[in-house]
Design a protein around this motif. Sequence first.
Motif, PDB file in Angstrom:
ATOM      1  N   MET A 188       0.825  -1.200   0.000  1.00 15.92           N
ATOM      2  CA  MET A 188       0.000   0.000   0.000  1.00 15.92           C
ATOM      3  C   MET A 188       0.866   1.260   0.000  1.00 15.92           C
ATOM      4  SD  MET A 188      -3.114  -0.884  -0.308  1.00 15.92           S
ATOM      5  CE  MET A 188      -3.975   0.623   0.136  1.00 15.92           C
ATOM      6  N   HIS A 189       1.986   1.227   0.701  1.00 21.15           N
ATOM      7  CA  HIS A 189       2.893   2.377   0.699  1.00 21.15           C
ATOM      8  C   HIS A 189       3.452   2.614  -0.709  1.00 21.15           C
ATOM      9  CE1 HIS A 189       3.814   2.270   5.300  1.00 21.15           C
ATOM     10  NE2 HIS A 189       2.668   2.840   5.018  1.00 21.15           N
ATOM     11  N   GLN A 190       3.724   1.536  -1.445  1.00 20.06           N
ATOM     12  CA  GLN A 190       4.194   1.679  -2.825  1.00 20.06           C
ATOM     13  C   GLN A 190       3.119   2.325  -3.700  1.00 20.06           C
ATOM     14  OE1 GLN A 190       5.378  -2.449  -3.683  1.00 20.06           O
ATOM     15  NE2 GLN A 190       7.499  -1.777  -3.754  1.00 20.06           N
ATOM     16  N   HIS A 191       1.863   2.180  -3.311  1.00 20.33           N
ATOM     17  CA  HIS A 191       0.745   2.776  -4.056  1.00 20.33           C
ATOM     18  C   HIS A 191       0.374   4.158  -3.498  1.00 20.33           C
ATOM     19  CE1 HIS A 191       0.272  -1.328  -5.552  1.00 20.33           C
ATOM     20  NE2 HIS A 191      -0.568  -0.873  -6.456  1.00 20.33           N
ATOM     21  N   ASN A 192       1.226   4.719  -2.624  1.00 13.68           N
ATOM     22  CA  ASN A 192       0.935   5.992  -1.946  1.00 13.68           C
ATOM     23  C   ASN A 192      -0.330   5.898  -1.114  1.00 13.68           C
ATOM     24  OD1 ASN A 192       3.172   7.411  -3.075  1.00 13.68           O
ATOM     25  ND2 ASN A 192       2.030   7.652  -4.986  1.00 13.68           N
ATOM     26  N   GLY A 193      -0.635   4.691  -0.656  1.00 20.96           N
ATOM     27  CA  GLY A 193      -1.804   4.470   0.185  1.00 20.96           C
ATOM     28  C   GLY A 193      -1.389   3.988   1.559  1.00 20.96           C
ATOM     29  N   MET A 194      -2.359   3.495   2.320  1.00 17.59           N
ATOM     30  CA  MET A 194      -2.057   2.986   3.659  1.00 17.59           C
ATOM     31  C   MET A 194      -3.204   2.105   4.121  1.00 17.59           C
ATOM     32  SD  MET A 194      -2.863   6.127   6.269  1.00 17.59           S
ATOM     33  CE  MET A 194      -4.528   6.813   6.407  1.00 17.59           C
ATOM     34  N   ILE A 195      -2.946   1.373   5.208  1.00 20.14           N
ATOM     35  CA  ILE A 195      -3.964   0.554   5.856  1.00 20.14           C
ATOM     36  C   ILE A 195      -4.072   0.999   7.306  1.00 20.14           C
ATOM     37  CG2 ILE A 195      -4.776  -1.791   6.328  1.00 20.14           C
ATOM     38  CD1 ILE A 195      -2.714  -2.810   4.323  1.00 20.14           C
ATOM     39  N   GLU A 196      -5.291   1.130   7.786  1.00 18.38           N
ATOM     40  CA  GLU A 196      -5.540   1.425   9.196  1.00 18.38           C
ATOM     41  C   GLU A 196      -6.348   0.289   9.802  1.00 18.38           C
ATOM     42  OE1 GLU A 196      -5.603   6.285   9.622  1.00 18.38           O
ATOM     43  OE2 GLU A 196      -7.500   5.207   9.468  1.00 18.38           O
ATOM     44  N   CYS A 197      -6.187   0.103  11.090  1.00 20.89           N
ATOM     45  CA  CYS A 197      -6.931  -0.946  11.785  1.00 20.89           C
ATOM     46  C   CYS A 197      -7.601  -0.369  13.022  1.00 20.89           C
ATOM     47  CB  CYS A 197      -6.007  -2.096  12.181  1.00 20.89           C
ATOM     48  SG  CYS A 197      -6.810  -3.367  13.187  1.00 20.89           S
ATOM     49  N   GLN A 198      -8.884  -0.647  13.170  1.00 20.97           N
ATOM     50  CA  GLN A 198      -9.631  -0.329  14.389  1.00 20.97           C
ATOM     51  C   GLN A 198     -10.283  -1.620  14.852  1.00 20.97           C
ATOM     52  OE1 GLN A 198     -12.326   2.847  13.365  1.00 20.97           O
ATOM     53  NE2 GLN A 198     -10.736   4.406  13.518  1.00 20.97           N
ATOM     54  N   SER A 199     -10.127  -1.931  16.135  1.00 20.32           N
ATOM     55  CA  SER A 199     -10.596  -3.234  16.594  1.00 20.32           C
ATOM     56  C   SER A 199     -11.076  -3.193  18.032  1.00 20.32           C
ATOM     57  CB  SER A 199      -9.476  -4.279  16.449  1.00 20.32           C
ATOM     58  OG  SER A 199      -9.919  -5.552  16.851  1.00 20.32           O
ATOM     59  N   VAL A 200     -12.270  -3.718  18.230  1.00 17.43           N
ATOM     60  CA  VAL A 200     -12.817  -4.012  19.546  1.00 17.43           C
ATOM     61  C   VAL A 200     -13.478  -5.380  19.437  1.00 17.43           C
ATOM     62  CG1 VAL A 200     -13.185  -1.598  20.216  1.00 17.43           C
ATOM     63  CG2 VAL A 200     -14.987  -2.832  19.002  1.00 17.43           C
ATOM     64  N   PRO A 201     -13.674  -6.083  20.534  1.00 21.56           N
ATOM     65  CA  PRO A 201     -14.358  -7.376  20.434  1.00 21.56           C
ATOM     66  C   PRO A 201     -15.709  -7.247  19.726  1.00 21.56           C
ATOM     67  CG  PRO A 201     -13.392  -7.122  22.612  1.00 21.56           C
ATOM     68  CD  PRO A 201     -13.219  -5.809  21.906  1.00 21.56           C
ATOM     69  N   GLY A 202     -15.880  -8.024  18.682  1.00 21.56           N
ATOM     70  CA  GLY A 202     -17.119  -7.992  17.914  1.00 21.56           C
ATOM     71  C   GLY A 202     -17.069  -7.134  16.671  1.00 21.56           C
ATOM     72  N   LYS A 203     -15.990  -6.333  16.520  1.00 23.67           N
ATOM     73  CA  LYS A 203     -15.888  -5.486  15.322  1.00 23.67           C
ATOM     74  C   LYS A 203     -14.429  -5.115  15.068  1.00 23.67           C
ATOM     75  CE  LYS A 203     -17.615  -1.294  13.077  1.00 23.67           C
ATOM     76  NZ  LYS A 203     -18.499  -0.104  13.182  1.00 23.67           N
ATOM     77  N   THR A 204     -13.870  -5.681  14.017  1.00 20.41           N
ATOM     78  CA  THR A 204     -12.518  -5.337  13.578  1.00 20.41           C
ATOM     79  C   THR A 204     -12.592  -4.865  12.139  1.00 20.41           C
ATOM     80  OG1 THR A 204     -11.452  -6.943  15.052  1.00 20.41           O
ATOM     81  CG2 THR A 204     -10.191  -6.203  13.149  1.00 20.41           C
ATOM     82  N   VAL A 205     -12.073  -3.669  11.884  1.00 18.89           N
ATOM     83  CA  VAL A 205     -12.131  -3.084  10.546  1.00 18.89           C
ATOM     84  C   VAL A 205     -10.723  -2.731  10.085  1.00 18.89           C
ATOM     85  CG1 VAL A 205     -13.123  -1.300   9.071  1.00 18.89           C
ATOM     86  CG2 VAL A 205     -14.392  -2.089  11.078  1.00 18.89           C
ATOM     87  N   PHE A 206     -10.309  -3.336   8.974  1.00 17.30           N
ATOM     88  CA  PHE A 206      -9.089  -2.925   8.288  1.00 17.30           C
ATOM     89  C   PHE A 206      -9.515  -2.060   7.108  1.00 17.30           C
ATOM     90  CE2 PHE A 206      -7.358  -6.399  10.696  1.00 17.30           C
ATOM     91  CZ  PHE A 206      -6.032  -6.040  10.926  1.00 17.30           C
ATOM     92  N   SER A 207      -9.063  -0.806   7.100  1.00 16.08           N
ATOM     93  CA  SER A 207      -9.442   0.155   6.053  1.00 16.08           C
ATOM     94  C   SER A 207      -8.247   0.430   5.150  1.00 16.08           C
ATOM     95  CB  SER A 207      -9.937   1.466   6.664  1.00 16.08           C
ATOM     96  OG  SER A 207     -11.106   1.254   7.432  1.00 16.08           O
ATOM     97  N   LEU A 208      -8.435   0.194   3.851  1.00 20.24           N
ATOM     98  CA  LEU A 208      -7.410   0.464   2.849  1.00 20.24           C
ATOM     99  C   LEU A 208      -7.739   1.792   2.179  1.00 20.24           C
ATOM    100  CD1 LEU A 208      -7.582  -2.705   3.225  1.00 20.24           C
ATOM    101  CD2 LEU A 208      -6.740  -2.873   0.891  1.00 20.24           C
ATOM    102  N   TYR A 209      -6.758   2.688   2.119  1.00 20.71           N
ATOM    103  CA  TYR A 209      -6.956   3.994   1.494  1.00 20.71           C
ATOM    104  C   TYR A 209      -6.070   4.108   0.254  1.00 20.71           C
ATOM    105  CZ  TYR A 209      -9.193   5.394   5.878  1.00 20.71           C
ATOM    106  OH  TYR A 209     -10.022   5.472   6.980  1.00 20.71           O
ATOM    107  N   LEU A 210      -6.689   4.471  -0.862  1.00 26.46           N
ATOM    108  CA  LEU A 210      -5.967   4.676  -2.115  1.00 26.46           C
ATOM    109  C   LEU A 210      -6.348   6.044  -2.680  1.00 26.46           C
ATOM    110  CD1 LEU A 210      -6.365   1.201  -3.829  1.00 26.46           C
ATOM    111  CD2 LEU A 210      -4.183   2.282  -3.288  1.00 26.46           C
ATOM    112  N   PRO A 211      -5.387   6.971  -2.792  1.00 22.24           N
ATOM    113  CA  PRO A 211      -5.723   8.278  -3.383  1.00 22.24           C
ATOM    114  C   PRO A 211      -6.045   8.117  -4.849  1.00 22.24           C
ATOM    115  CG  PRO A 211      -3.354   8.089  -3.055  1.00 22.24           C
ATOM    116  CD  PRO A 211      -3.968   6.866  -2.435  1.00 22.24           C
ATOM    117  N   TRP A 212      -7.020   8.864  -5.340  1.00 21.98           N
ATOM    118  CA  TRP A 212      -7.350   8.766  -6.757  1.00 21.98           C
ATOM    119  C   TRP A 212      -7.228  10.116  -7.469  1.00 21.98           C
ATOM    120  CZ3 TRP A 212     -11.559  11.252  -9.122  1.00 21.98           C
ATOM    121  CH2 TRP A 212     -12.493  11.843  -8.272  1.00 21.98           C
ATOM    122  N   GLU A 213      -7.020  11.188  -6.724  1.00 18.35           N
ATOM    123  CA  GLU A 213      -6.794  12.488  -7.348  1.00 18.35           C
ATOM    124  C   GLU A 213      -5.321  12.837  -7.224  1.00 18.35           C
ATOM    125  OE1 GLU A 213     -10.991  14.877  -7.009  1.00 18.35           O
ATOM    126  OE2 GLU A 213      -9.449  15.284  -5.538  1.00 18.35           O
TER     127      GLU A 213
END
Length: 369
Positions: free
Chosen positions: A338-363
């Motif tokens: 993702m860093h090679q794509h000028n993007g990144m991954i974030e993680c938010q996690s609590v029991p019952g809900k884990t979200v990995f968010s991938l961000y890719l700039p398009w502009e």
Amino acid sequence: MDQSPTIDYRLLVDNLTTAILLVDSHLNVFYLNSACEALFDISLLRASGQPVLNLLHAPDDPFDTHEALINTLKTGQPYTRREAVINVNFKAIHVDYSASQLNTGKKHHPLLLIELNAIDRMLKISKEENFIQQHQVSRQLIRGVAHEIKNPLAGIRGATQLLARSLNDPQYSEFTDIIIDEVDRLRNLADTLLGSRQLPSYELVNIHEPLERVRSLIVNQTKKKIKISRDYDLSLPEVLADRDQLIQVMLNISVNAVQAVTENKDFFIDHQPELILRTRIQRLVTINGVLNRSAVRIDIEDNGPGVPEGILESVFYPLVTGRAKGTGLGLSIAQNIMHQHNGMIECQSVPGKTVFSLYLPWESNHVAK
């Protein structure tokens, strides 16, 4: 003779990075700019006419915000709040904001101009810069160790093969075969730690194509034992990316999610394991210290027990894993891609809900820091 250009001031306000909110004399929302829409995750159409306290009010707030805003309307005395906490979609956001009277020429109908600055962004930039620096240092260290390991492994393998030939005894071939197999396993691990040296092959990609490819792989792998839901925004633009590498990133994260829900069956006594694939546009998002006007966001969410709190901050570092049989390489490789794509991954996690968010700039255009 040069003529001064005609300026559309609303267009000017909409391109500010500061969130601007206009409130009428009844303390109802009259207007908000694009930055404010992004801050509160609400459109002007939905917000218009709502009480402003629906946006600014926070539980257990010791300040009487209503009285302060009324006083500013009546007296014109500005009102400023520092490090105010507001709730947006059940998430606490820290902001500085100030309210001032805006004279419209109508004595009994003044407006309030409220300017908001999310201070979370500066904290996030500092955290990201620190993470990137530590990730690069740890990755260089791991690559160096992996490179040094490969040389003696080649010697051990060669010596073992010579030993097996000289002994020429089936009684010992079992042991020499074990040595060779384990050396090969370690060499493959070292190759994984070194990572791919191939640069991304960029092309315009509809992110739903690799996402659907990953979904089909997961469906076949789990044999429909896990509910897989899709929540796509099909209006998203194409992004410049390496399709195969995107598949690898999404697959690494999805496989981790599947393992999290299948290896913890006791957590799902009252509900079914579920994986949610979601796509959205994210406005005014900071990626690797650069503020982008918009980015494509891909969420991979599961309802498992969550990432252990002790490793949540370092989950993208090499060799960090919460699983007994995990290598701790999948997320590190995904973040590097993702860093090679000028993007990144974030993680938010609590029991019952884990979200990995991938961000890719398009502009291609960025907003100044």
